[in-house]
Enzyme design. Structure first.
Site, mmCIF file in Angstrom:
data_model
loop_
_atom_site.group_PDB
_atom_site.id
_atom_site.type_symbol
_atom_site.label_atom_id
_atom_site.label_comp_id
_atom_site.label_asym_id
_atom_site.label_seq_id
_atom_site.Cartn_x
_atom_site.Cartn_y
_atom_site.Cartn_z
ATOM 1 C CD GLU A 170 -6.270 -54.039 17.874
ATOM 2 O OE1 GLU A 170 -6.166 -53.104 18.677
ATOM 3 O OE2 GLU A 170 -5.964 -55.211 18.165
ATOM 4 C CB CYS A 213 -3.865 -58.905 20.543
ATOM 5 S SG CYS A 213 -3.274 -60.438 21.254
ATOM 6 C CE LYS A 224 -7.958 -52.448 36.232
ATOM 7 N NZ LYS A 224 -9.298 -53.062 36.180
ATOM 8 C CD GLU A 248 2.870 -59.663 25.150
ATOM 9 O OE1 GLU A 248 2.754 -59.348 23.948
ATOM 10 O OE2 GLU A 248 3.761 -60.410 25.572
ATOM 11 C CG LEU A 249 0.604 -52.507 24.393
ATOM 12 C CD1 LEU A 249 1.212 -51.132 24.244
ATOM 13 C CD2 LEU A 249 -0.245 -52.589 25.649
ATOM 14 N N GLY A 269 -3.414 -55.204 26.809
ATOM 15 C CA GLY A 269 -4.582 -54.365 26.549
ATOM 16 C C GLY A 269 -4.289 -53.347 25.467
ATOM 17 C CB SER A 270 -6.092 -50.297 24.618
ATOM 18 O OG SER A 270 -6.103 -49.653 25.875
ATOM 19 C CD1 TRP A 302 -12.142 -56.229 28.087
ATOM 20 C CD2 TRP A 302 -12.712 -57.758 26.562
ATOM 21 N NE1 TRP A 302 -12.109 -55.627 26.846
ATOM 22 C CE2 TRP A 302 -12.443 -56.555 25.882
ATOM 23 C CE3 TRP A 302 -13.088 -58.874 25.806
ATOM 24 C CZ2 TRP A 302 -12.538 -56.424 24.512
ATOM 25 C CZ3 TRP A 302 -13.180 -58.746 24.427
ATOM 26 C CH2 TRP A 302 -12.903 -57.523 23.795
ATOM 27 C CG ASN A 303 -8.706 -60.266 24.476
ATOM 28 O OD1 ASN A 303 -8.072 -60.386 25.527
ATOM 29 N ND2 ASN A 303 -8.123 -60.041 23.320
#
Ligand code: NAP
Length: 455
Positions: free
Chosen positions: A360, A262, A154, A228-229, A206-207, A130-131
């Site tokens: 983080e 991130c 998604k 991409e975490l 995401g995470s 969502w960021n």
């Protein structure tokens, strides 16, 4: 997690959505599969025309899209406008360059003619956060669609209206039906999608837990993923640096997207000789930030996206303090107003061997560390499980060369803010993930690199 728009500035539920049922998901997969069989044969010129049209729609309607993002996840409106403009830029970049990036590459061998041909794979699943609700999706979709793949999105459950708006933009731009579809589903449905033979690969931003879960599901099916975490990016300021410029950029680098990026600078590693000056400047800048309604044009710092993020951040700050850290400013949620507001916060003196020093912080909290020299700075910069980006400030050529070669990260920016740019590859190492987005490297992630040998 419910699929809903909940205004983070007020806590008000604006709209809720029923997740798709199994039959609806199956119908969308069928449609995507049929769409691919035709779409894979379209020319670069046709795809490019549609992507340029998407860029035009983004530019023409940027105020509406920006407002939607701000309502769903709370980023300041002016940042949301910039995000929409960047989406238009990435569409134009791939519309103009994809044909060159994917042209046959001739290679001399013992064949009379041998070459590499890039071909689309099919349905690619994108699991997105969502960021940056528009940017994350367009930086996946622009290269994937130009390569002849079709996309299923998604999106995060708290930005359903953004997800639907993006599907609509791509449809209105002239892409054939089924080439890009939004699935309003929860995370629990992702493993089933990966198990469907027609889904060929996936990308997730995401995470770490989400990335590990997707990669495990994909691994079972021998399918490729790009992840991409998270990151705990260092921002190093050495004695030779322009300290004023570094402190100004440090503030933007930490506060970008209300601190929820991130590649935000999260750990500030500062040479002892200039640490007092840097700390004073940072404090001045953090305390001058305007916190408030993210739709107001003057707001610098809006709310965090969800109450859970606020709670997690608050917990981390308390742990940092229990571990020996001292709060210079901020340090507590703003309880006197509705919404998920957390002020700009600076924490100093956390002992570097404390586990919290490596975590983080996904919000407007800067951790400041003092170091005696460049060796300790690099050692501390690398002392996290992550390796996404790093910003380092110096005016000494030898220091610059060491920072570039010794920092463990997917990107090093010298005397500047870490940012993504369609022309440069973007991605991490270590637990920040693998694979690259953007640039020529990004478009090569989801293609069959076919070797052709002819005698
Ligand atoms: P998140 O919870 O991992 O959510 C991201 C997406 O993954 C959402 O669509 C979410 O769906 C889905 N998801 C969650 N758990 C899943 C699972 N077990 N299997 C499959 N999908 C799953 O991430 P977040 O907390 O919203 O985002 C913050 C993190 O993302 C931070 O660590 C940040 O650094 C990282 N991030 C990285 C980049 C980058 O480019 N490296 C960019 C932005 C953010 P639901 O919403 O339905 O749960």
């Amino acid at each position: 997690m419910a699929i809903a728009t909940i205004n983070p500035a007020t806590g008000e539920t604006l709209k809720t959505f029923e997740p798709l049922n199994d039959a609806e998901i199956a119908a969308k997969l069928d449609l995507a599969d049929q769409a691919f069989e035709k779409y894979r044969h379209t020319s670069f010129a046709e795809r490019s025309q549609a992507l340029q049209a998407a860029a035009n729609i983004l530019e023409q309607e940027k105020a509406d899209f920006a407002k939607l993002m701000t309502l769903e996840m709370g980023k300041p409106y002016k940042a949301a406008i910039a995000e929409v403009e960047k989406c238009a830029a990435v569409c134009r970049y791939y519309a103009e360059n994809a044909a060159d990036f994917l042209a046959d590459v001739s290679v001399k061998t013992d064949a009379s003619h041998s070459f590499v041909r890039y071909q689309p794979l099919g349905i690619i699943l994108a699991v997105m956060p969502w960021n940056f609700p528009f940017w994350q999706v367009f930086r996946f979709a622009a290269p994937a669609l130009m390569a002849g793949n079709v996309g299923l999105l998604k999106h995060a459950s708290n930005v359903p209206q953004c997800a639907l708006a993006i599907e609509d933009i791509i449809h209105r731009a002239g892409f054939p039906g089924g080439v890009f579809q939004t699935l309003l589903i929860g995370a629990a449905k992702v493993a089933d999608l990966m198990a469907d033979e027609r889904v060929k690969a996936a990308t997730l931003t995401g995470s770490e837990p989400a990335g590990a879960s997707l990669a495990a599901a994909a691994g079972k099916q021998i399918k490729k993923t790009v992840l991409e975490l998270g990151g705990s990016d260092p921002f190093i300021v050495l004695e030779s640096a322009d300290v004023e410029a570094a402190a100004a950029t440090a503030t933007s680098a930490r506060m970008l997207n209300n601190g929820q990026s991130c590649i935000a600078a999260k750990r500030f590693i500062v040479a002892e000789a200039i640490a007092d000056q840097f700390e004073k400047l940072l404090l001045e800048k953090f305390t001058a930030l305007k916190i408030g309604d993210p739709l107001h044009p003057d707001t610098d710092l809006g709310p965090l996206a969800t109450p859970d993020i606020l709670q997690d951040l608050d917990q981390q700050v308390q742990t940092a303090v229990k571990s020996g850290g001292k709060v210079l400013t901020g340090g507590y949620p703003l309880a006197d107003r509705p919404g998920n507001f957390y002020p700009a916060t600076i924490i100093i003196d956390i002992p570097v061997d404390q586990p919290i020093a490596q975590e983080e912080f996904f919000g407007p909290v800067a951790l400041l560390f003092r170091v005696p020299d460049i060796d300790t700075a690099i050692q501390l910069a690398n002392a996290t499980p992550f390796g996404l980006g790093a910003s380092a400030w110096t005016n000494n050529d030898q220091e610059r060369d060491r920072l570039i070669s010794e920092i463990e990260a997917g990107a090093v920016f010298i005397n500047g803010l870490v940012k993504s740019d369609p022309r440069l590859p973007f991605g991490g190492i270590k637990r920040s993930g693998y694979g690259r987005e953007l640039s020529i490297q990004g478009i090569h992630e989801f293609v069959n690199v076919k070797t052709v040998w002819v005698k």
